[in-house]
Write an enzyme that holds these catalytic residues in place. Sequence first.
Site, PDB file in Angstrom:
ATOM      1  N   HIS A 121      29.712  33.205  33.846  1.00  0.00           N
ATOM      2  CA  HIS A 121      31.142  34.261  34.199  1.00  0.00           C
ATOM      3  C   HIS A 121      31.236  33.973  35.749  1.00  0.00           C
ATOM      4  O   HIS A 121      30.101  34.686  36.530  1.00  0.00           O
ATOM      5  CB  HIS A 121      30.639  35.446  33.871  1.00  0.00           C
ATOM      6  CG  HIS A 121      31.613  36.486  34.109  1.00  0.00           C
ATOM      7  ND1 HIS A 121      32.891  36.350  33.384  1.00  0.00           N
ATOM      8  CD2 HIS A 121      31.550  37.657  34.737  1.00  0.00           C
ATOM      9  CE1 HIS A 121      33.625  37.531  34.058  1.00  0.00           C
ATOM     10  NE2 HIS A 121      32.929  38.095  34.474  1.00  0.00           N
ATOM     11  N   ASP A 179      45.988  38.574  39.100  1.00  0.00           N
ATOM     12  CA  ASP A 179      44.935  37.992  38.275  1.00  0.00           C
ATOM     13  C   ASP A 179      45.025  38.910  37.037  1.00  0.00           C
ATOM     14  O   ASP A 179      44.985  40.092  36.728  1.00  0.00           O
ATOM     15  CB  ASP A 179      43.637  38.569  39.109  1.00  0.00           C
ATOM     16  CG  ASP A 179      42.378  37.928  38.549  1.00  0.00           C
ATOM     17  OD1 ASP A 179      42.302  37.605  37.373  1.00  0.00           O
ATOM     18  OD2 ASP A 179      41.400  38.216  39.068  1.00  0.00           O
ATOM     19  N   ALA A 181      44.143  38.383  32.468  1.00  0.00           N
ATOM     20  CA  ALA A 181      43.755  37.791  31.236  1.00  0.00           C
ATOM     21  C   ALA A 181      44.860  37.535  30.404  1.00  0.00           C
ATOM     22  O   ALA A 181      45.989  37.908  30.707  1.00  0.00           O
ATOM     23  CB  ALA A 181      42.975  38.761  30.358  1.00  0.00           C
ATOM     24  N   LYS A 232      53.727  33.564  23.396  1.00  0.00           N
ATOM     25  CA  LYS A 232      53.755  33.057  25.094  1.00  0.00           C
ATOM     26  C   LYS A 232      52.418  33.112  25.497  1.00  0.00           C
ATOM     27  O   LYS A 232      51.983  31.879  26.268  1.00  0.00           O
ATOM     28  CB  LYS A 232      54.718  33.649  25.598  1.00  0.00           C
ATOM     29  CG  LYS A 232      56.051  33.758  25.067  1.00  0.00           C
ATOM     30  CD  LYS A 232      57.266  34.604  25.843  1.00  0.00           C
ATOM     31  CE  LYS A 232      58.390  34.735  25.245  1.00  0.00           C
ATOM     32  NZ  LYS A 232      59.378  35.598  25.878  1.00  0.00           N
TER      33      LYS A 232
END
Length: 295
Positions: A121, A179, A181, A232
Amino acid sequence: MAAPLRRIRHEALTSFCIKAMRAAGLPEEHARTSAEVLVTTDTWGTYTHGTKQLRGLLKNFRDGTMDPNGATELIAEGPSWARFDGHRAMPMVTSTLAMRTAMDKARATGTAAVGVCNSGHFGAAGYYANMAALGNMIGLSMCNVDPGVAAPGSRVPVLGTNPLSYAVPAGDGTTVFLDIATSVVAAGKVYAAQAAGTGIPEGWLIDKDGLPTTDPRGYPQAGALLPMAGHKGYGIALMIEILTGVLNGGAFGREVVSWVKDGKPVNQSFSFVVIDIGAFMPVDRFIGRMKDLAP
């Protein structure tokens, strides 16, 4: 009753992180690099990906899923690209090395792409993209993650939250960066709701039957996060999976293990892309255009 908030000085937090990592067997230089990444992320207010991650990373060393003495290896390269094997070393160290390599190659060729396999990570993707932006370049960073996100219409996880970040210099030491997810929400926010014993907004999760749920307690053993913007977001996550795991010769899809819960050697992959602004136009001209776009 919640404990009162305390202010902690940047220097004190950095010192604590370095001492903790040194006690876990990490070399001094690697501990300092990793502390810089984690503490800087906290100063941005992104606490889910800052020093909160330290405990889990140190547990990886204790459990043997990461190697405190691991050495990142350059396994292939060309004028504008390179591939590294992280060999389960501290991911922040591997990632900063990979981004610096991409920046160096971009200065010589205009653009560069650098990939990493067999790592863990790496924290906030934005840290590494921002490295390039602070060097008057455009930076992109991305990584694959163990599956926790459904495809549109599926009942089970197919891909990870697969974060993507870009950063662009905007003058006076500032940057424009994103930034995110590629899921509706980062998994850390679901875990935070679990810890707090609260529900979550509808649209974050589906349950084991593929139905919307506001109860976070079943995740990740059952159910899945949803991709942002439906097909998308799923399409972008799939692109990241290809550019990281598939292209870099690393694990992908269901091969990727969780650095938190699986107890197996970490095997995430990363990709970093850098564009040298100066190869396209004078940097001052670009900064002026950025100020017109984002004053």
